[in-house]
Design a protein around this motif. Structure first.
Motif, PDB file in Angstrom:
ATOM      1  N   ALA A  82      16.164  14.064  31.099  1.00 32.64           N
ATOM      2  CA  ALA A  82      15.277  15.231  31.165  1.00 32.64           C
ATOM      3  C   ALA A  82      14.388  15.316  29.914  1.00 32.64           C
ATOM      4  O   ALA A  82      14.158  16.387  29.368  1.00 32.64           O
ATOM      5  N   GLY A  83      13.936  14.142  29.444  1.00 31.64           N
ATOM      6  CA  GLY A  83      13.047  14.097  28.286  1.00 31.64           C
ATOM      7  C   GLY A  83      13.718  14.289  26.946  1.00 31.64           C
ATOM      8  O   GLY A  83      13.047  14.367  25.922  1.00 31.64           O
ATOM      9  N   SER A  89      22.014  15.536  29.195  1.00 28.96           N
ATOM     10  CA  SER A  89      21.761  15.632  30.630  1.00 28.96           C
ATOM     11  C   SER A  89      22.618  16.780  31.151  1.00 28.96           C
ATOM     12  O   SER A  89      23.396  17.375  30.406  1.00 28.96           O
ATOM     13  N   GLU A 128      13.445  10.144  32.082  1.00 32.51           N
ATOM     14  CA  GLU A 128      13.664  10.974  33.274  1.00 32.51           C
ATOM     15  C   GLU A 128      15.138  11.358  33.418  1.00 32.51           C
ATOM     16  O   GLU A 128      15.464  12.524  33.663  1.00 32.51           O
ATOM     17  N   SER A 140      10.807   4.793  30.794  1.00 31.44           N
ATOM     18  CA  SER A 140      10.448   5.949  31.618  1.00 31.44           C
ATOM     19  C   SER A 140      11.670   6.473  32.367  1.00 31.44           C
ATOM     20  O   SER A 140      11.899   7.686  32.441  1.00 31.44           O
TER      21      SER A 140
END
Length: 133
Positions: free
Chosen positions: A65-66, A93, A62, A58
């Motif tokens: 940014a996916g 990123s 994050e 996760s």
């Protein structure tokens, strides 16, 4: 009922990862899975249990940014309960881009992944992408 062979568990894991099917990904891990993340970045080190691995994955999504993606880049190589899978992983990123080859080494026992070791072709570039500790 016989337990799945290690290669089948790895295939299920990577197929689910490619689809973004996180419940199926997480179901492939034993409750006490141990994940060894290489490098000297914010995610490096050992991550314990399904909750620890879930938090790691996760956090990576994050931080990217996916955009973090991983794809199988060749056939799995099996030695007993250990499966080595060539992969290609990438992400973007605001500060950096990453795209490189690696090897994911999964130890499978009892039909579940009990240990994960990752290898990257360019550790310093991966550290720079994720942000040094």
């Amino acid at each position: 009922m016989t337990e799945p062979i290690p290669a089948a568990v790895a295939e299920t894991y990577f197929a689910a990862l490619g689809r973004g099917d996180i419940p199926t990904v997480m179901a492939q891990f034993s409750d006490d899975v141990l994940w060894h993340q290489p490098g000297a970045h914010q995610f490096s080190g050992d991550h314990h249990g399904v909750a620890g691995v879930g938090a790691l994955l996760s956090g990576m999504m994050e931080a990217s940014a996916g955009s973090f993606q991983l794809a199988v880049a060749g056939p799995p190589m099996v030695n007993g309960d250990v499966v080595a899978v060539p992969v290609r992983f990438s992400g973007n990123s605001a500060e950096a881009t990453m795209d490189m080859a690696g090897i994911d080494l999964l130890t499978v026992r009892g039909g579940k992944i009990v240990e994960v070791r990752l290898f990257s072709e360019d550790g310093p570039a991966e550290d720079a992408f994720w942000g040094l500790n």
